[in-house]
Design a protein around this motif. Structure first.
Motif, mmCIF file in Angstrom:
data_model
loop_
_atom_site.group_PDB
_atom_site.id
_atom_site.type_symbol
_atom_site.label_atom_id
_atom_site.label_comp_id
_atom_site.label_asym_id
_atom_site.label_seq_id
_atom_site.Cartn_x
_atom_site.Cartn_y
_atom_site.Cartn_z
ATOM 1 N N VAL A 190 16.183 79.000 -26.097
ATOM 2 C CA VAL A 190 16.989 78.626 -24.933
ATOM 3 C C VAL A 190 18.424 79.084 -25.196
ATOM 4 N N PRO A 191 19.043 79.857 -24.285
ATOM 5 C CA PRO A 191 20.404 80.354 -24.522
ATOM 6 C C PRO A 191 21.452 79.252 -24.351
ATOM 7 N N TYR A 192 22.424 79.248 -25.273
ATOM 8 C CA TYR A 192 23.522 78.284 -25.247
ATOM 9 C C TYR A 192 24.837 79.003 -25.548
ATOM 10 N N LEU A 193 25.929 78.406 -25.079
ATOM 11 C CA LEU A 193 27.268 78.753 -25.542
ATOM 12 C C LEU A 193 27.655 77.702 -26.576
ATOM 13 N N ARG A 194 27.936 78.152 -27.804
ATOM 14 C CA ARG A 194 28.222 77.215 -28.886
ATOM 15 C C ARG A 194 29.715 77.212 -29.198
ATOM 16 N N TYR A 195 30.323 76.021 -29.142
ATOM 17 C CA TYR A 195 31.739 75.843 -29.453
ATOM 18 C C TYR A 195 31.865 75.144 -30.806
#
Length: 470
Positions: A223-228
């Motif tokens: 599952v694609p995520y934006l990781r901060y």
């Protein structure tokens, strides 16, 4: 008129401290292969970095937010130099221009004229630790079966030895489908409280410096995520107490579309949503039995040593240096205690430290450089002076690094000879004829102060006469 003069004097007074500080901005090599980082560094002499504005963005480069280098040069207990480096990954080959920019460093505006960078093709079989590509984000299991944004505290291991490095990072994973629906809320107030909860009282902490929070794209269970990345550090436990990380909470603003919204008038409702991590405990194991197990360093190390001359005559100074290189608590390494020998006069070392923070670990080197003056002839194996005992947590055993160099001293002891370091010349012949009256160490400082006051007085008189004529 007096107000103008006072304003002028205040302006001069404000400029004097800035003039005294030695802070500069430096660039790395102007020609690099595409797989190597281009660097911009802040160099500070005689002071430490307290505050700095973000490094600039460079067209054609991606700023790295997970890698930094800090180099310190010490002489005794005096800090001589500190360097902080920002790395940039080239996106394409070609010629790129770094435009002039200004950074605020320790409250001072430091300007850089910019430069030009030539990025070439990949160089095969090049070994360079600073050019190592960053490790790709590791896949991990979703905390919930249904894909959704989440906050997660990640630790590299579930148990570590006392003194062994433990990677700790706090990430917020934003589901790409929720991008635009979630925003950070009261960020500057929440982060310090989170950091305070993460920090442990019984560890040596090496924080990965970052000036900006930039997302990277990862996949978690496909599952694609934006990781901060909100926080990253390596902890070295100082005792065998377990590390306890409580549940951490981060509030976000979530927007939803109002029911009465139309195509022409879009309305959004906002609410505060809280994301919480699971508490975690890391067990710390004591080191195996050893007479020095309470004080030995832990990590994986190797030795690099140099001796500028292996054969020297009596009273001639020789430089000997050795570096402990590897992965571990490099900053915590102290200079070894050398024995006091009548045959060798050994001066306190100059220490140079080089740290690399990348790929979830801290590595680097610490070099100790000694000046040795032989006082008696003979053969001196340097392994009699010191040895470095450490514990390797991977092999789970103690190991020892020791010198393989031998210093050979020739000559005959002259009991009537004056104390010296083997440095001769006409300069020393003048000692008998020169005045030996004591001179104050602050003499020249006082002279400088009086000179500055005279210059300031002349400037004041000039301004006064100029304003009077007008």
């Amino acid at each position: 008129m007096l107000k103008r003069i006072g304003l002028f004097l205040c302006l001069i007074g404000c400029l004097l401290p800035a003039y005294g500080q030695q802070i500069s901005i430096e660039f790395g090599p102007a020609t690099i292969p595409i797989e190597t980082y281009f660097t911009i560094s802040i160099r500070l002499k005689g002071t430490t970095l307290k505050q700095a504005s973000p490094f600039p963005e460079i067209e054609g480069f991606q700023k790295s937010n997970r890698f930094s280098k800090k180099t310190t040069l010490k002489s005794g207990n005096n800090l001589l130099e500190e360097i902080h480096t920002q790395n940039y990954a080239a996106l394409n080959e070609g010629t790129f221009v770094v435009k002039p920019f200004t950074m605020i460093i320790n409250g001072l505006a430091v300007k850089s004229p910019g430069t030009t960078v030539q990025v070439g093709p990949i160089i095969e079989d090049k070994e360079d630790i600073t050019a190592s590509p960053e490790a790709p984000p590791e896949a991990k299991a979703l905390p919930n079966k249904t894909p959704q944004s989440f906050l997660n505290l990640e630790t590299g291991k579930k148990q570590v030895y006392m003194g062994e490095g433990l990677h700790v990072a706090l990430y917020f994973y934003l589901l790409t489908s929720e991008n635009g629906q979630l925003e950070f809320y009261d960020f500057l107030q929440q982060l310090p409280a989170l950091f305070k909860q993460i920090k442990q009282p019984n560890v040596w902490e090496e924080v990965f410096e970052q000036t900006e929070i930039l997302p990277d794209t990862v996949q978690v269970s496909k599952v694609p995520y934006l990781r901060y990345k909100l926080y990253e550090a390596v902890y070295y436990p100082l005792n065998s107490q377990s590390l306890v990380f409580p549940a951490l909470s981060l509030k976000m603003v979530k927007y939803t579309r109002a029911k009465d919204a139309t195509f022409a008038t879009e309305k959004r409702l906002s609410e505060i949503k809280e994301y919480t991590t699971e508490p975690e405990t890391i067990m710390v194991k004591p080191l195996p039995p050893h007479p020095l197990r309470e004080s030995v360093p832990v990590g994986h190390y190797r030795l690099d040593e140099t001796l500028d001359r292996t054969q020297v005559t009596l009273n001639r100074a020789v430089n000997y240096s050795f570096a402990i290189i590897g992965a571990g608590n490099i900053s915590g390494l102290s200079a070894p205690t050398l024995p006091t020998l009548s045959s060798l006069e050994i001066y306190p070392p100059q220490v140079k430290e080089n740290l690399l923070r990348q790929q979830q670990r801290v590595s680097g080197s610490k070099r100790f450089q000694y000046s040795i003056v032989p006082k008696a002839p003979g053969t001196f194996p340097l392994n009699r002076l010191w040895q470095f005992i450490y514990f390797d947590p991977v092999r789970e055993r103690y190991d020892t690094l020791t010198s393989r160099l031998i210093l050979k001293v020739s000559g005959r002891v002259d009991k009537d000879a004056a104390i010296g370091t083997g440095v001769t010349g006409d300069f020393y012949k003048l000692i008998q004829t020169e005045d030996n009256t004591l001179v104050s160490l602050h003499k020249f400082e006082e002279l400088k102060l009086y000179t500055n006051l005279i210059v300031l007085l002349l400037l004041t008189i000039s301004v006064y006469l100029y304003l009077r004529k007008r």
